[in-house]
Design an enzyme around this catalytic site. Structure first.
Site, PDB file in Angstrom:
ATOM      1  N   GLY A 292       0.957  -1.337  -0.041  1.00  0.00           N
ATOM      2  CA  GLY A 292       0.049  -0.103   0.148  1.00  0.00           C
ATOM      3  C   GLY A 292       0.838   1.285   0.088  1.00  0.00           C
ATOM      4  O   GLY A 292       2.027   1.073   0.351  1.00  0.00           O
ATOM      5  N   CYS A 293       0.305   2.423  -0.272  1.00  0.00           N
ATOM      6  CA  CYS A 293       0.868   3.638  -0.381  1.00  0.00           C
ATOM      7  C   CYS A 293       1.433   3.994   0.818  1.00  0.00           C
ATOM      8  O   CYS A 293       2.585   4.316   1.041  1.00  0.00           O
ATOM      9  CB  CYS A 293       0.198   4.691  -1.080  1.00  0.00           C
ATOM     10  SG  CYS A 293      -1.605   5.038  -0.638  1.00  0.00           S
TER      11      CYS A 293
END
Length: 323
Positions: free
Chosen positions: A132-133
């Site tokens: 995920g970012c």
């Protein structure tokens, strides 16, 4: 070397758009198909309008496995549905950009695709779960400390992300009139990316028994993540700086800055920038990435390069949007 044949499922969203922008200029790839149920038959440049003149393909609702790698750019929860409903041949490598396969579980053979943590495993993998970012940004900030076993106290995190982090589907908090000149906290202390961050920390430092106290924030800008982390630390500052520089010595996209950085240094790049500062017994860590590139599609291309034995920076020499 023959070009890598690419298929993309879920081609209409932000991450697929970024992926296409990278792949059309990647010297070793060719795009075989871009799948989208909602846009079947429409030119891709009708949705990703900046690709007008660069890509003549149309969206398709059919799949072909006469490819080398398949990118899943579908929503969270949809990748598992796709995986259960479709038999992807073993010869096709898969890179999933959703959160569906990031956590260790029985029967899950997806390798967690953070190159700064798992580069050697990624090179041998057939299936990758792209991080995920927020997870990428925060891990770049704390993993060196976990590697050294130096995390002994709670890590307090305040991180602000651009509106593209919410995805392309409109919502009340991504609407321009709401987002402009505004800022807010969401999912305080309970963001879904904490699970994968903790998984990586415990993998490096099994005795870590403190917490990540994470305050995610919505920012009044389109892309980028700026995270400030602080924690109590026992080690001298020079030793900490040496640790970070050594940990990232073989990481071509991560840079430890000697000066206090700002967000524009990473926007539209695959870079991660780290800055360290000590105040008495507290260490401040600034970590920054572009959420759509290093936090999503750029990292996916990086993983593809590693899986196919390419120079890992291939197709990712991007210029920051500084002005």
């Amino acid at each position: 070397m023959e070009k890598i044949s690419v298929g993309i499922v879920g081609g209409a969203g932000y991450t697929a758009g970024e992926l296409l922008r990278l792949l059309i200029h990647h010297p070793q790839t060719e795009i075989s198909f871009v799948h989208s149920k909602s846009n079947t038959g429409n030119p891709i440049s009708d949705v990703h309008t900046d690709l007008l003149g660069d890509l003549e393909l149309t969206f398709t609702d059919s799949l072909s496995y006469d490819i080398d790698v398949l990118f899943l750019c579908v929503g969270h929860g949809e990748a598992k549905v796709f995986w259960n409903e479709n038999e992807v041949p073993a010869k096709v490598k898969v890179i999933d950009l959703s959160q569906d396969f990031r956590l260790d579980a029985e029967g899950n053979d997806f390798v967690y695709g953070l190159p700064e943590l798992n580069k050697h495993k990624i090179k041998e993998a057939n299936h990758i779960a792209n991080p995920g970012c927020f997870a990428t940004c925060l891990q770049l900030g704390v993993l060196p400390l976990a590697y050294a076993g130096w995390l002994k106290d709670d890590v307090h995190v305040n991180a602000i992300t651009g509106s593209t982090g919410a995805g392309q589907k409109p919502s009340a908090t991504s609407h321009f009139s709401w987002r402009n000149n505004n800022v807010s906290v969401y999912k305080a202390f309970e963001h879904q990316h904490l699970k994968e961050i903790n998984q990586s920390i415990y993998g490096l430092q099994p005795d870590f028994d403190a917490k990540l106290m994470f305050l995610p924030m919505r920012g009044d800008f389109t892309r980028g993540i700026y995270a400030s982390l602080y924690t109590k630390i026992e080690q001298p500052f020079e030793a900490i700086k040496t640790l970070y520089n050594t940990f990232y010595a073989d990481a071509p996209f991560v840079h430890v800055s000697e000066s206090n950085p700002h967000l524009k240094q990473i926007v539209n790049t695959n870079k991660g920038i780290i800055y360290l500062q000590q105040y008495e017994d507290t260490l401040l860590i600034i970590s920054m990435i572009d959420n759509l590139l290093k936090g999503a599609s750029g990292q996916a291309v990086h993983n593809m390069n590693l899986m196919f034995g390419l120079e890992e920076t291939t197709g990712l020499a991007l210029k920051a949007s500084f002005f």
